[in-house]
Design a protein around this motif. Sequence first.
Motif, PDB file in Angstrom:
ATOM      1  N   SER A 263     -57.147  15.897 -17.018  1.00  0.00           N
ATOM      2  CA  SER A 263     -57.825  16.055 -18.865  1.00  0.00           C
ATOM      3  C   SER A 263     -57.606  14.451 -19.524  1.00  0.00           C
ATOM      4  O   SER A 263     -58.409  14.592 -20.814  1.00  0.00           O
ATOM      5  N   GLY A 264     -57.583  13.887 -19.291  1.00  0.00           N
ATOM      6  CA  GLY A 264     -57.287  12.764 -20.113  1.00  0.00           C
ATOM      7  C   GLY A 264     -56.336  11.499 -19.377  1.00  0.00           C
ATOM      8  O   GLY A 264     -55.469  11.546 -18.503  1.00  0.00           O
ATOM      9  N   GLN A 265     -56.789   9.916 -19.552  1.00  0.00           N
ATOM     10  CA  GLN A 265     -55.829   8.180 -19.176  1.00  0.00           C
ATOM     11  C   GLN A 265     -56.571   8.027 -19.948  1.00  0.00           C
ATOM     12  O   GLN A 265     -57.041   7.614 -20.806  1.00  0.00           O
ATOM     13  N   TYR A 266     -55.190   7.337 -19.783  1.00  0.00           N
ATOM     14  CA  TYR A 266     -54.265   6.058 -21.512  1.00  0.00           C
ATOM     15  C   TYR A 266     -53.880   5.500 -20.921  1.00  0.00           C
ATOM     16  O   TYR A 266     -52.905   5.310 -20.246  1.00  0.00           O
ATOM     17  N   PRO A 267     -53.973   4.172 -21.659  1.00  0.00           N
ATOM     18  CA  PRO A 267     -53.093   3.046 -22.082  1.00  0.00           C
ATOM     19  C   PRO A 267     -51.500   3.495 -22.131  1.00  0.00           C
ATOM     20  O   PRO A 267     -51.287   4.457 -22.933  1.00  0.00           O
ATOM     21  N   LEU A 268     -50.522   2.939 -21.868  1.00  0.00           N
ATOM     22  CA  LEU A 268     -49.195   3.567 -22.249  1.00  0.00           C
ATOM     23  C   LEU A 268     -48.999   2.978 -23.540  1.00  0.00           C
ATOM     24  O   LEU A 268     -47.659   4.477 -23.999  1.00  0.00           O
ATOM     25  N   GLU A 269     -49.215   2.463 -24.333  1.00  0.00           N
ATOM     26  CA  GLU A 269     -49.284   2.783 -25.317  1.00  0.00           C
ATOM     27  C   GLU A 269     -49.434   3.956 -26.654  1.00  0.00           C
ATOM     28  O   GLU A 269     -48.526   4.081 -27.337  1.00  0.00           O
ATOM     29  N   GLN A 270     -50.294   4.960 -25.770  1.00  0.00           N
ATOM     30  CA  GLN A 270     -50.689   6.288 -26.478  1.00  0.00           C
ATOM     31  C   GLN A 270     -49.297   7.020 -25.644  1.00  0.00           C
ATOM     32  O   GLN A 270     -50.165   8.520 -26.321  1.00  0.00           O
ATOM     33  N   VAL A 271     -48.611   6.691 -25.419  1.00  0.00           N
ATOM     34  CA  VAL A 271     -48.085   7.841 -24.884  1.00  0.00           C
ATOM     35  C   VAL A 271     -47.130   9.023 -25.616  1.00  0.00           C
ATOM     36  O   VAL A 271     -46.879  10.678 -24.901  1.00  0.00           O
ATOM     37  N   ASN A 272     -46.683   8.499 -27.201  1.00  0.00           N
ATOM     38  CA  ASN A 272     -46.500   9.775 -27.869  1.00  0.00           C
ATOM     39  C   ASN A 272     -47.676  10.615 -27.988  1.00  0.00           C
ATOM     40  O   ASN A 272     -47.309  11.489 -28.777  1.00  0.00           O
TER      41      ASN A 272
END
Length: 373
Positions: free
Chosen positions: A342-351
């Motif tokens: 559903s989406g791919q995100y950088p580690l910083e967006q974990v929250n």
Amino acid sequence: MTTIPDHTLAAVVRAFGEPIGIEEVPVPPTVEAGGLLVEVVACSLCGTDVHCWEGSLALDIRLPLILGHEMVGRIVAIGEGANVDSVGQDLRIGDRVIWTHSFCGRCEMCTRKRPAMCLKRTAYGHVSMQEWPYLMGGFARHSYVLPGSGRVRVPDAIPDALASMASCALRSVVNAVEQAGRVGPEHTVVVQGAGPLGILATGLFAQAGAGRVVTVGAPAARLQLATEFGADEVISLEDTPDPADRLARVREATDGLGADLVAEFSGHPAAFAEGVEMAGLGARYLVVGQLGSGTTPIAPGTITKKNLTVIGSFSGDVSHYHKALTVLERYADRLPFDRLISGQYPLEQVNDVISRMQAFQEIKPVLLPAATS
């Protein structure tokens, strides 16, 4: 020769339910015999990660820790004797691998029964980062593959995000479908749950030749995806909130007989009693999603009078990781696996990603630790 960094970035949980911080974590300077050091190129999120962060898992979780247990990594360093994977394929620096939790290989469960039930199992995503080798979770730029962890090289054709999903969600479903036994055109299968596991199970039961697959869950977008994976009928928890009405729908779909196989992937304790009612005489009931500490009332005589076979299925061993990758290759043109990402995100967006999972805005999001700036 690849240089091993002194430190790496990781998303660290220091208090349950509190925002996760990005921190520098030490990297072991050497890799022991049988071990690997990898750069994590993708780590998909599991509902268990969210429950672990919330502190609601019925497990001994020691903080601080690095979450994440379904990941794929690119090999940075290879310990002595670790240049072949668990199915006999050569491993080299730069190859991608998925790997199991660490099993001792000596207890009764490892040697006589099911390695995944190892009595001395070390689970990724559940171990304090203060303990060597520190990097025991996928929410980090690097991870350490213990000698007791089975590992399988990822075929070049499989994208990082799908390989990551194969290392937990899909391997669990492959193991569960295998334990459930044969399904054929004479069988109606009811799948409880329309999360990633339920949708994947819908697809595998359909591909296995089940005569009819009915998926029960919510929200509507997930049920639509279940249909794309092969569900012949879906039952919405939102449109049919009364369990009695859902049971009536299942009986209507089975000429009043009930399902031949009910497969529980929902994780809600109340689903167990409902699934027992949906099962027909002599049916099988496969229970996969119940990992919490919740309870639910049930009349055990129903199991006896229906002559039900109840099957619990937990995790999977290295053979199921290998089979999961094979499923991705073999069914690539039949099942829309990429629609689950559903989406791919950088580690910083974990929250933000965890919040979106709590709000059911994500099915299977993926963190990309190696892409962190």
